[in-house]
Design a protein around this motif. Structure first.
Motif, mmCIF file in Angstrom:
data_model
loop_
_atom_site.group_PDB
_atom_site.id
_atom_site.type_symbol
_atom_site.label_atom_id
_atom_site.label_comp_id
_atom_site.label_asym_id
_atom_site.label_seq_id
_atom_site.Cartn_x
_atom_site.Cartn_y
_atom_site.Cartn_z
ATOM 1 N N ALA A 5 0.863 -1.183 0.000
ATOM 2 C CA ALA A 5 0.000 0.000 0.000
ATOM 3 C C ALA A 5 0.898 1.231 0.000
ATOM 4 O O ALA A 5 1.344 1.704 1.048
ATOM 5 C CB ALA A 5 -0.913 -0.009 1.220
ATOM 6 N N ASN A 6 1.142 1.747 -1.194
ATOM 7 C CA ASN A 6 2.136 2.802 -1.354
ATOM 8 C C ASN A 6 1.545 4.107 -1.889
ATOM 9 O O ASN A 6 2.203 5.138 -1.831
ATOM 10 C CB ASN A 6 3.236 2.308 -2.305
ATOM 11 N N ALA A 7 0.319 4.089 -2.377
ATOM 12 C CA ALA A 7 -0.264 5.290 -2.973
ATOM 13 C C ALA A 7 -0.306 6.421 -1.955
ATOM 14 O O ALA A 7 -0.713 6.230 -0.808
ATOM 15 C CB ALA A 7 -1.671 4.984 -3.481
ATOM 16 N N ALA A 8 0.099 7.621 -2.380
ATOM 17 C CA ALA A 8 0.127 8.752 -1.453
ATOM 18 C C ALA A 8 0.225 10.062 -2.204
ATOM 19 O O ALA A 8 0.672 10.107 -3.355
ATOM 20 C CB ALA A 8 1.291 8.627 -0.474
ATOM 21 N N ASP A 9 -0.172 11.116 -1.521
ATOM 22 C CA ASP A 9 -0.017 12.473 -2.016
ATOM 23 C C ASP A 9 0.525 13.313 -0.869
ATOM 24 O O ASP A 9 0.657 12.826 0.269
ATOM 25 C CB ASP A 9 -1.370 13.004 -2.510
ATOM 26 N N VAL A 10 0.847 14.573 -1.126
ATOM 27 C CA VAL A 10 1.410 15.428 -0.088
ATOM 28 C C VAL A 10 0.860 16.842 -0.229
ATOM 29 O O VAL A 10 0.597 17.304 -1.337
ATOM 30 C CB VAL A 10 2.964 15.435 -0.153
ATOM 31 N N VAL A 11 0.661 17.488 0.914
ATOM 32 C CA VAL A 11 0.328 18.911 0.976
ATOM 33 C C VAL A 11 1.360 19.568 1.872
ATOM 34 O O VAL A 11 1.574 19.118 3.005
ATOM 35 C CB VAL A 11 -1.092 19.145 1.545
ATOM 36 N N ILE A 12 2.021 20.591 1.371
ATOM 37 C CA ILE A 12 3.018 21.317 2.139
ATOM 38 C C ILE A 12 2.454 22.703 2.447
ATOM 39 O O ILE A 12 2.404 23.588 1.584
ATOM 40 C CB ILE A 12 4.350 21.449 1.360
ATOM 41 N N LYS A 13 1.983 22.875 3.676
ATOM 42 C CA LYS A 13 1.396 24.144 4.111
ATOM 43 C C LYS A 13 1.532 24.273 5.620
ATOM 44 O O LYS A 13 1.445 23.266 6.336
ATOM 45 C CB LYS A 13 -0.101 24.211 3.779
ATOM 46 N N PRO A 14 1.684 25.497 6.131
ATOM 47 C CA PRO A 14 1.585 25.688 7.578
ATOM 48 C C PRO A 14 0.199 25.280 8.076
ATOM 49 O O PRO A 14 -0.782 25.351 7.318
ATOM 50 C CB PRO A 14 1.808 27.194 7.756
ATOM 51 N N VAL A 15 0.135 24.883 9.324
ATOM 52 C CA VAL A 15 -1.148 24.478 9.899
ATOM 53 C C VAL A 15 -2.216 25.553 9.695
ATOM 54 O O VAL A 15 -3.361 25.254 9.335
ATOM 55 C CB VAL A 15 -0.985 24.162 11.400
ATOM 56 N N VAL A 16 -1.849 26.800 9.904
ATOM 57 C CA VAL A 16 -2.856 27.871 9.847
ATOM 58 C C VAL A 16 -3.404 28.082 8.440
ATOM 59 O O VAL A 16 -4.452 28.712 8.276
ATOM 60 C CB VAL A 16 -2.283 29.203 10.392
ATOM 61 N N ASP A 17 -2.717 27.561 7.434
ATOM 62 C CA ASP A 17 -3.188 27.738 6.061
ATOM 63 C C ASP A 17 -3.915 26.518 5.504
ATOM 64 O O ASP A 17 -4.457 26.571 4.394
ATOM 65 C CB ASP A 17 -2.009 28.057 5.140
ATOM 66 N N CYS A 18 -3.933 25.411 6.231
ATOM 67 C CA CYS A 18 -4.586 24.197 5.742
ATOM 68 C C CYS A 18 -6.095 24.365 5.769
ATOM 69 O O CYS A 18 -6.671 24.827 6.759
ATOM 70 C CB CYS A 18 -4.176 22.991 6.590
ATOM 71 N N THR A 19 -6.741 23.967 4.697
ATOM 72 C CA THR A 19 -8.190 24.074 4.596
ATOM 73 C C THR A 19 -8.852 22.735 4.888
ATOM 74 O O THR A 19 -8.197 21.684 4.919
ATOM 75 C CB THR A 19 -8.584 24.523 3.182
ATOM 76 N N GLU A 20 -10.146 22.782 5.054
ATOM 77 C CA GLU A 20 -10.898 21.540 5.219
ATOM 78 C C GLU A 20 -10.752 20.664 3.979
ATOM 79 O O GLU A 20 -10.636 19.436 4.081
ATOM 80 C CB GLU A 20 -12.376 21.843 5.474
ATOM 81 N N GLU A 21 -10.712 21.282 2.811
ATOM 82 C CA GLU A 21 -10.521 20.519 1.581
ATOM 83 C C GLU A 21 -9.157 19.828 1.566
ATOM 84 O O GLU A 21 -9.047 18.656 1.172
ATOM 85 C CB GLU A 21 -10.649 21.435 0.366
ATOM 86 N N ASP A 22 -8.114 20.534 2.019
ATOM 87 C CA ASP A 22 -6.793 19.917 2.116
ATOM 88 C C ASP A 22 -6.832 18.701 3.035
ATOM 89 O O ASP A 22 -6.291 17.637 2.709
ATOM 90 C CB ASP A 22 -5.768 20.911 2.685
ATOM 91 N N PHE A 23 -7.470 18.879 4.188
ATOM 92 C CA PHE A 23 -7.554 17.801 5.169
ATOM 93 C C PHE A 23 -8.262 16.590 4.575
ATOM 94 O O PHE A 23 -7.751 15.463 4.620
ATOM 95 C CB PHE A 23 -8.295 18.298 6.411
#
Length: 243
Positions: free
Chosen positions: A91-109
């Motif tokens: 199980a290797n499938a993955a993506d990444v989001v690089i953002k400060p916590v304060v900039d993360c959106t519900e969509e990112d989560f």
């Protein structure tokens, strides 16, 4: 004489590039028939299949969004139709989001937990249902869960979840002789490694470089083979000494 996987069938998700591609080709080189799972890049997935078959191996590419359990089921159905009962699931499938916590959106989560944690959970669940006794489940995590980094809260959170899935499932599948392990790369030369980190990353390793996908893939081959039979419920680091 290396690990012999002749007669075994494997699924590797996220296998069109990077570490997943290296794991798929390494497993095939040791004799396994391999399903190359991918989400978007059909051309790259087909290139992996061509590389494997060009060296006399067996492989097919299967597309699927593994955050959708029905597509996980379809992936496993296709694998069994082509190669029979399964022995190894990575199980290797993955993506990444690089953002400060304060900039993360519900969509990112939501999108990152779907891509990384949800997809891994349902892939491992289906593997638990279908693998032959004595099989192998390997889930890719990251050495980042043991370190301190900025702007990676969502990514590391998803991988921490994967590590806990591994711990629990290893206990549930032990009676069937199925091993379940996490494999945690360090800084590895893939498109998920931010450019900002590459120079610093190389300096953190006693080897003075970042890892190559093949460095990690060789550890996966060990876990997939008979030599890995006494390793389960573990999180193996393949990070060149950076954690």
């Amino acid at each position: 004489m290396g690990t012999d996987l002749s007669g075994r069938a494997a699924i590797v998700t996220g296998a069109s590039r990077g570490i997943g591609r290296a794991i798929a080709t390494r497993l095939a080189a040791r004799g396994a028939a391999v399903v190359v799972g991918y989400l978007r890049n059909e051309a790259k997935a087909n290139a992996v299949v061509e590389e494997i078959t060009g060296h006399g191996g067996r492989a097919i590419a299967v597309q699927g969004d593994l955050a959708r359990p029905a597509e996980v089921t379809r992936l496993f159905d296709r694998a069994e139709q082509e190669f029979g009962a399964l022995d190894v699931v990575v199980a290797n499938a993955a993506d990444v989001v690089i953002k400060p916590v304060v900039d993360c959106t519900e969509e990112d989560f939501d999108s990152l937990f779907a891509a990384n944690a949800k997809s891994a959970f349902f892939t491992m669940q289906e593997a638990a249902r279908r693998l032959r006794d004595g099989g192998r489940i390997i889930a890719t995590s990251t050495g980042g869960t043991r370190m301190f980094f900025t702007e990676t809260s969502l990514y590391l959170g998803t991988k921490a979840a994967v590590e806990q899935f591994v711990r629990v499932l290893s206990r549930e599948l032990g009676p069937r002789g199925i091993t379940v392990n996490a494999l945690s790369p360090g800084f590895t030369d893939t498109d998920l490694l931010p450019e900002r980190d590459r120079e610093v990353a190389a300096g953190m390793s006693p080897f003075g470089r970042v890892g190559q996908p093949e460095d990690v893939a060789d550890v996966a081959v060990f876990l997939a083979g008979e030599e890995g039979r006494w390793v389960t419920g573990q999180n193996l680091g393949a990070g060149g000494g950076v954690f």
